[in-house]
Design a protein around this motif. Sequence first.
Motif, PDB file in Angstrom:
ATOM      1  N   LYS A 235      -1.089   3.265   9.395  1.00  0.00           N
ATOM      2  CA  LYS A 235      -2.092   3.445   8.353  1.00  0.00           C
ATOM      3  C   LYS A 235      -3.224   4.272   8.945  1.00  0.00           C
ATOM      4  CE  LYS A 235      -4.337   1.130   4.519  1.00  0.00           C
ATOM      5  NZ  LYS A 235      -4.477  -0.138   3.780  1.00  0.00           N
ATOM      6  N   GLU A 254       1.994  11.950   5.529  1.00  0.00           N
ATOM      7  CA  GLU A 254       2.901  11.218   4.645  1.00  0.00           C
ATOM      8  C   GLU A 254       4.333  11.705   4.807  1.00  0.00           C
ATOM      9  OE1 GLU A 254       1.069  11.791   0.862  1.00  0.00           O
ATOM     10  OE2 GLU A 254      -0.467  10.244   1.196  1.00  0.00           O
ATOM     11  N   HIS A 258       3.839   8.110   7.381  1.00  0.00           N
ATOM     12  CA  HIS A 258       2.634   7.304   7.548  1.00  0.00           C
ATOM     13  C   HIS A 258       1.940   7.076   6.196  1.00  0.00           C
ATOM     14  CE1 HIS A 258       3.166   7.752  11.810  1.00  0.00           C
ATOM     15  NE2 HIS A 258       3.053   9.062  11.748  1.00  0.00           N
ATOM     16  N   LYS A 259       1.122   6.037   6.128  1.00  0.00           N
ATOM     17  CA  LYS A 259       0.307   5.775   4.955  1.00  0.00           C
ATOM     18  C   LYS A 259      -1.086   6.344   5.218  1.00  0.00           C
ATOM     19  CE  LYS A 259       2.828   1.496   3.943  1.00  0.00           C
ATOM     20  NZ  LYS A 259       2.732   0.015   3.830  1.00  0.00           N
ATOM     21  N   ASP A 276     -10.926  -2.236   4.881  1.00  0.00           N
ATOM     22  CA  ASP A 276      -9.538  -2.166   5.331  1.00  0.00           C
ATOM     23  C   ASP A 276      -9.467  -1.944   6.839  1.00  0.00           C
ATOM     24  OD1 ASP A 276      -6.797  -2.186   5.119  1.00  0.00           O
ATOM     25  OD2 ASP A 276      -6.723  -0.653   3.538  1.00  0.00           O
ATOM     26  N   PHE A 278      -7.358   0.144   9.973  1.00  0.00           N
ATOM     27  CA  PHE A 278      -6.542   1.340  10.183  1.00  0.00           C
ATOM     28  C   PHE A 278      -6.015   1.384  11.612  1.00  0.00           C
ATOM     29  CE2 PHE A 278      -9.455   2.279   6.736  1.00  0.00           C
ATOM     30  CZ  PHE A 278      -8.617   2.858   5.790  1.00  0.00           C
TER      31      PHE A 278
END
Length: 350
Positions: A235, A254, A258-259, A276, A278
């Motif tokens: 992420k 992407e 990967h996000k 969030d 990462f």
Amino acid sequence: GIAHDFNNLLTTILGNVELLSMKTDNEAILNRLKNIEKAVNDGAYSVRKLQTFTGFGKKREEKNVSVDISRLIRDAVEFTSPKWKDDCQKNGINIEVQMDLQATSPVSMHPSEIREILINLIFNAVEAMPEGGTLTFRSRENNSKVIMEVQDTGVGMAGETCKRIFDPYFTTKGVGNSGLGLSVTYGIVVKAGGMIRVNSEEGKGTVMTLTLPVAQKRIPDEVDITGTPETKSLKILVIDDEDQIVDLLSAMLEGLGHKVVGVHDGRKALSCMEKDRFDLVLTDLGMPGVSGWEVTKKVKEMSPETPVVLLTGWGAEYEGRDLTDSGVAAVLGKPFRLEELMKMIADYCR
């Protein structure tokens, strides 16, 4: 400012060229895309020299690589075909290109410099043949020297002109020409330990002969990602005030599985980090409001183990410096290739 902005533009061009190259197997299209990629790399090298010259980049010895002269000659001929082929044929002029390229040892120079030399010589030769003619390229090796010749069947030059041809600002082309092309070429060749000479006769043409020393050791001219370990899906937070670069990096990452969360300013990035977690943060350095340094400081406060990579158009100033005390794991100077991005992720996110 200008160099930084130019590097951002080059990043967008190079990245999209690489993405397009992955989506086609048409050889003609791939060759054109490869020419664009080489032009971008040459442009980036010129920007780096400009940054160093003006004092805004860290002065350092540019790394020469082992390059094959014959391959670079073919590259330059292909790259300049719109000039000597398309434009000339449109005006009813025919220029025939001939090559007598023998296998030689590599020379130790930056490929951008050799391309600059060849393109300059090709353009001069074409302008010397207003009625058309033959442009011949030769390469050979003798006594640990690589010899390259560019010959035209053009109007030629008088002896007095030949004596001054490498002088700065000397030109026979009238107002509008800087007269710096061949003097720059001369400086590049001499700096590399080589020499250049001219042999010309009026009405018959000109031969430009370059002699360059053979490379003492082989240094590859491309990033070697052989054996780069695959990384798990990560992420990644991408931060850049240029929308095109955020979109480009998102597409690249992407595509690698990967996000990606992409934001266009530092304040939004700080908000994302509060909500969030990462695995990696890629941030531009120079952004309005909240800079890359401030983003890095915040990441290290909230998640000390998360690597931060600076993506910057000022790479000439920061590349090679140890910025770990500032919380920066690595610096990736713009423009960068997808392979460089992949290797960097593998190095810091195993």
